[in-house]
Design an enzyme around this catalytic site. Structure first.
Site, mmCIF file in Angstrom:
data_model
loop_
_atom_site.group_PDB
_atom_site.id
_atom_site.type_symbol
_atom_site.label_atom_id
_atom_site.label_comp_id
_atom_site.label_asym_id
_atom_site.label_seq_id
_atom_site.Cartn_x
_atom_site.Cartn_y
_atom_site.Cartn_z
ATOM 1 N N TRP A 2 59.323 10.016 49.994
ATOM 2 C CA TRP A 2 59.499 8.594 49.703
ATOM 3 C C TRP A 2 60.628 8.284 48.736
ATOM 4 O O TRP A 2 61.026 7.141 48.612
ATOM 5 C CB TRP A 2 58.191 8.022 49.129
ATOM 6 C CG TRP A 2 57.593 8.872 48.046
ATOM 7 C CD1 TRP A 2 56.618 9.819 48.206
ATOM 8 C CD2 TRP A 2 57.929 8.896 46.658
ATOM 9 N NE1 TRP A 2 56.330 10.427 47.013
ATOM 10 C CE2 TRP A 2 57.127 9.872 46.040
ATOM 11 C CE3 TRP A 2 58.832 8.178 45.866
ATOM 12 C CZ2 TRP A 2 57.193 10.164 44.674
ATOM 13 C CZ3 TRP A 2 58.908 8.465 44.513
ATOM 14 C CH2 TRP A 2 58.098 9.446 43.921
ATOM 15 N N LYS A 46 60.256 12.079 60.749
ATOM 16 C CA LYS A 46 58.945 11.606 60.294
ATOM 17 C C LYS A 46 59.197 10.861 58.977
ATOM 18 O O LYS A 46 59.607 11.450 57.978
ATOM 19 C CB LYS A 46 58.023 12.811 60.107
ATOM 20 C CG LYS A 46 56.956 12.698 59.039
ATOM 21 C CD LYS A 46 55.762 11.874 59.470
ATOM 22 C CE LYS A 46 54.712 11.885 58.370
ATOM 23 N NZ LYS A 46 55.048 10.977 57.232
ATOM 24 N N GLY A 85 60.148 17.742 50.648
ATOM 25 C CA GLY A 85 58.931 17.238 50.014
ATOM 26 C C GLY A 85 58.489 18.214 48.941
ATOM 27 O O GLY A 85 59.300 18.990 48.414
ATOM 28 N N GLU A 109 63.464 21.861 51.615
ATOM 29 C CA GLU A 109 64.066 21.276 50.399
ATOM 30 C C GLU A 109 62.892 20.789 49.568
ATOM 31 O O GLU A 109 62.300 19.752 49.868
ATOM 32 C CB GLU A 109 64.991 20.111 50.773
ATOM 33 C CG GLU A 109 66.179 20.490 51.636
ATOM 34 C CD GLU A 109 67.213 21.314 50.888
ATOM 35 O OE1 GLU A 109 67.262 21.244 49.652
ATOM 36 O OE2 GLU A 109 67.959 22.054 51.549
ATOM 37 N N GLU A 151 56.585 20.154 37.701
ATOM 38 C CA GLU A 151 57.452 19.034 38.093
ATOM 39 C C GLU A 151 56.700 17.729 37.850
ATOM 40 O O GLU A 151 55.643 17.504 38.440
ATOM 41 C CB GLU A 151 57.779 19.152 39.587
ATOM 42 C CG GLU A 151 58.643 18.016 40.074
ATOM 43 C CD GLU A 151 58.799 17.989 41.605
ATOM 44 O OE1 GLU A 151 57.816 18.209 42.314
ATOM 45 O OE2 GLU A 151 59.920 17.732 42.049
HETATM 46 P P1 NAD Z 1 54.971 15.418 50.078
HETATM 47 O O1 NAD Z 1 55.122 16.883 50.207
HETATM 48 O O2 NAD Z 1 53.650 14.866 49.716
HETATM 49 O O3 NAD Z 1 55.369 14.690 51.442
HETATM 50 C C1 NAD Z 1 56.650 14.815 52.034
HETATM 51 C C2 NAD Z 1 56.550 14.456 53.505
HETATM 52 O O4 NAD Z 1 55.746 15.439 54.164
HETATM 53 C C3 NAD Z 1 55.884 13.109 53.802
HETATM 54 O O5 NAD Z 1 56.541 12.499 54.897
HETATM 55 C C4 NAD Z 1 54.465 13.510 54.193
HETATM 56 O O6 NAD Z 1 53.856 12.560 55.043
HETATM 57 C C5 NAD Z 1 54.731 14.819 54.925
HETATM 58 N N1 NAD Z 1 53.593 15.748 54.974
HETATM 59 C C6 NAD Z 1 52.545 15.851 54.118
HETATM 60 N N2 NAD Z 1 51.705 16.851 54.518
HETATM 61 C C7 NAD Z 1 52.242 17.386 55.634
HETATM 62 C C8 NAD Z 1 51.871 18.458 56.505
HETATM 63 N N3 NAD Z 1 50.768 19.183 56.297
HETATM 64 N N4 NAD Z 1 52.661 18.743 57.558
HETATM 65 C C9 NAD Z 1 53.802 18.046 57.777
HETATM 66 N N5 NAD Z 1 54.209 17.018 57.008
HETATM 67 C C10 NAD Z 1 53.441 16.703 55.935
HETATM 68 O O7 NAD Z 1 56.088 14.953 49.041
HETATM 69 P P2 NAD Z 1 56.326 13.481 48.444
HETATM 70 O O8 NAD Z 1 55.326 13.201 47.384
HETATM 71 O O9 NAD Z 1 56.516 12.519 49.552
HETATM 72 O O10 NAD Z 1 57.779 13.679 47.758
HETATM 73 C C11 NAD Z 1 57.950 14.157 46.464
HETATM 74 C C12 NAD Z 1 58.330 15.623 46.473
HETATM 75 O O11 NAD Z 1 59.488 15.815 47.260
HETATM 76 C C13 NAD Z 1 58.681 16.146 45.101
HETATM 77 O O12 NAD Z 1 58.125 17.408 44.943
HETATM 78 C C14 NAD Z 1 60.207 16.220 45.129
HETATM 79 O O13 NAD Z 1 60.789 17.143 44.241
HETATM 80 C C15 NAD Z 1 60.427 16.630 46.543
HETATM 81 N N6 NAD Z 1 61.796 16.337 46.963
HETATM 82 C C16 NAD Z 1 62.664 17.382 47.142
HETATM 83 C C17 NAD Z 1 63.990 17.126 47.498
HETATM 84 C C18 NAD Z 1 64.989 18.234 47.677
HETATM 85 O O14 NAD Z 1 66.084 17.982 48.178
HETATM 86 N N7 NAD Z 1 64.686 19.455 47.290
HETATM 87 C C19 NAD Z 1 64.398 15.805 47.686
HETATM 88 C C20 NAD Z 1 63.472 14.774 47.493
HETATM 89 C C21 NAD Z 1 62.165 15.046 47.140
#
Ligand code: NAD
Length: 479
Positions: free
Chosen positions: A147, A171, A223, A245, A380
């Protein structure tokens, strides 16, 4: 405002029986809109549409694919104003931060589109005959987006995947996906149907159904590290290729000769508090040499105290709310625990008239020299809470900065460039900045990816194409 989002599959708008309501994190009593909660069946439909579009897209000459992508990316580079305000309304970030999300996303795709030569074959003619090494597309790819910067992150998947001749399913994030559904849906309409598909819904349901689908050849996931582990395990079932990532716990190291001018302090504030501290590449731990600790705390406190928290659409506001309930609950608990165990200062103020109880608001906080094993330092936090720790030697700073399973980004701040580069070399991170630490400091030719448990693979540059292509050696040799 009440906006109804839809998925885009095979060039057509698609909804679902179930809908998810999107609140405004700056005005929880008002609803921004709703989006369809896609199911495993929708994941199957999207894979089918992307698979059907693949043969023609793959056969389209790369220059033509690039030209189509350039045209489509203009939708993101110059978005209508209401898309920018929609993103702010659902995401909480400032209008300027939403505008950056669109503009940089457009730029990223246009950059890939302008490099068809990155896919050129290598041809060797010698006494043994001819060898041609081609970069072939993989097929149906999936990009999963969080997000915080949904458009920039989606663009880093769209650019390399589609230029290489793959078809793609994005997605959208679970929190605030409306602007992403709208903008990428519009972009998809400028490409052949099924080349770019966008779905929405819960990660464990539609996200997981995409990752485990045997028709998917590659998953690019951005994520949290925790979800990344699940995605990796799920992709193993059919050995889909993966780019991950993931999360970070970026350390900034301020050496004894650090420049603490107004400009440097401004860069530190941006590096730690832009988008309410909710950026993966953000200063999350600040280590400063003990000889400069008092000066740093004084100057940084004065600058952070200027932050005005409130609704990101207001021109007087410089920091929006926390994005969503899950994150808000996590960071308010973290703040309470931190306040009970360490020294801290609360800074900034709420914009006049802000109904603090009606939003996920949090004022910026500095935590003064907490122990490295406290949660606010060790994990984090993605929040406007910045821990500042003292160190007494460069070796100690390196050891403490590296003392984490994360390895996304880091930074070294020093008046001596040679010294800073030498220290950077010892840091376990995919990206290290000198005298800066933010997405603005990323070099367009610098690959972006994490070390250790912050990820696998790269984005932004030609290197990203490696993970969206497979090399095929075609030989006509006579040994
Ligand atoms: P999240 O892992 O909760 O969700 C990320 C995405 O994955 C969402 O679209 C979610 O619906 C989907 N998802 C959740 N469970 C899943 C599953 N079992 N299978 C497939 N898809 C699934 O993360 P968030 O809270 O949305 O984002 C914050 C995190 O993202 C933080 O840890 C941040 O550091 C990381 N992030 C990393 C980068 C990078 O470039 N390294 C960039 C932005 C954010």
């Amino acid at each position: 405002m009440s906006f109804e989002g839809h998925m885009t599959i095979g060039g057509k708008p698609v909804t679902a029986d179930d809908w998810v309501t999107v609140p405004n994190p700056a005005h929880l009593s008002s609803v921004v809109g709703r989006f369809p909660s896609g199911s495993a069946a929708h994941a199957g439909m999207a894979v089918e549409a992307a698979a059907a579009a693949f043969p023609d897209w793959r056969a389209t000459p790369v220059e033509e694919r690039g030209a189509l992508l350039t045209r489509a990316s203009a939708v993101l580079a110059e978005p209508p104003g209401d898309w920018v305000s929609l993103l702010t309304a659902e995401n909480g970030k400032l209008l300027s931060e939403s505008a950056i999300d669109f503009a940089v996303a457009g730029q990223n795709i246009a950059t890939y589109a302008s490099h068809p030569e990155w896919l050129e074959s290598r041809i060797i003619d010698d006494a043994r005959g001819r060898l041609v090494v081609r970069r072939q597309p993989l097929g149906v790819c999936v990009g999963i987006v969080p997000w915080n910067f949904p458009l920039i992150i989606a663009s880093l998947k769209i650019g390399p995947a589609l230029l290489a001749g793959n078809t793609l399913i994005i997605k959208a994030p679970e929190f605030g996906p409306l602007a992403t559904l709208q903008a990428l849906g519009e972009m998809a309409s400028l490409l052949p149907p099924g080349v770019l598909n966008i779905v929405s819904g819960s990660g464990p349901e539609i996200g997981r159904a995409l990752v485990t689908h045997p028709g998917v050849r590659k998953v690019s996931f951005t994520g949290s590290t925790e979800t990344g582990r699940q995605v990796m395990a799920d992709a193993a079932g059919h050995l889909a290729r993966l780019s991950l990532e993931l999360g970070g716990n970026d350390a900034a190291i301020l050496l004894d000769d650090v420049d603490l001018s107004e400009q440097a302090i401004e860069r530190l504030v941006t590096g730690a508090f832009m988008h309410t501290g909710q950026i993966c590449i953000d200063i999350k731990r600040l280590y400063v040499h003990d000889s400069r600790y008092a000066e740093l705390v004084e100057k940084l406190s004065a600058a952070v105290d200027q932050i005005v928290v409130g609704d990101g659409t207001r021109p007087d506001v410089t920091m929006g709310p926390i994005n969503n309930s899950r994150q808000y609950e996590k960071v308010t608990k973290l703040l309470a625990e931190t306040k009970a165990a360490a020294d801290w200062v609360q800074l900034g103020r709420y914009a006049e008239g802000t109904d603090v109880a009606d939003g996920y608001f949090m004022l910026p906080h500095l935590v003064l020299d907490p122990a490295d094993d406290m949660d606010v330092v060790a994990n984090e936090q993605m929040s406007p809470i910045l821990p500042i720790m003292k160190f007494s030697s460069d070796d100690e700073a390196v050891t403490r900065a590296n003392g984490t399973e994360y390895g996304l980004a880091s930074s070294v701040w020093s008046a001596d460039q040679e010294r800073a580069f030498a220290l950077a070399d010892r840091l376990e991170a995919g990206m290290t900045f000198i005298n800066a630490h933010s997405i603005f400091a990323l070099h367009p030719d610098g690959p972006c990816g994490g070390a250790k448990q912050s990820g696998h693979g790269y984005e932004i540059t030609e290197e990203a194409l490696d993970s969206y292509t497979q090399l095929q050696s075609i030989t006509n040799t006579h040994i």
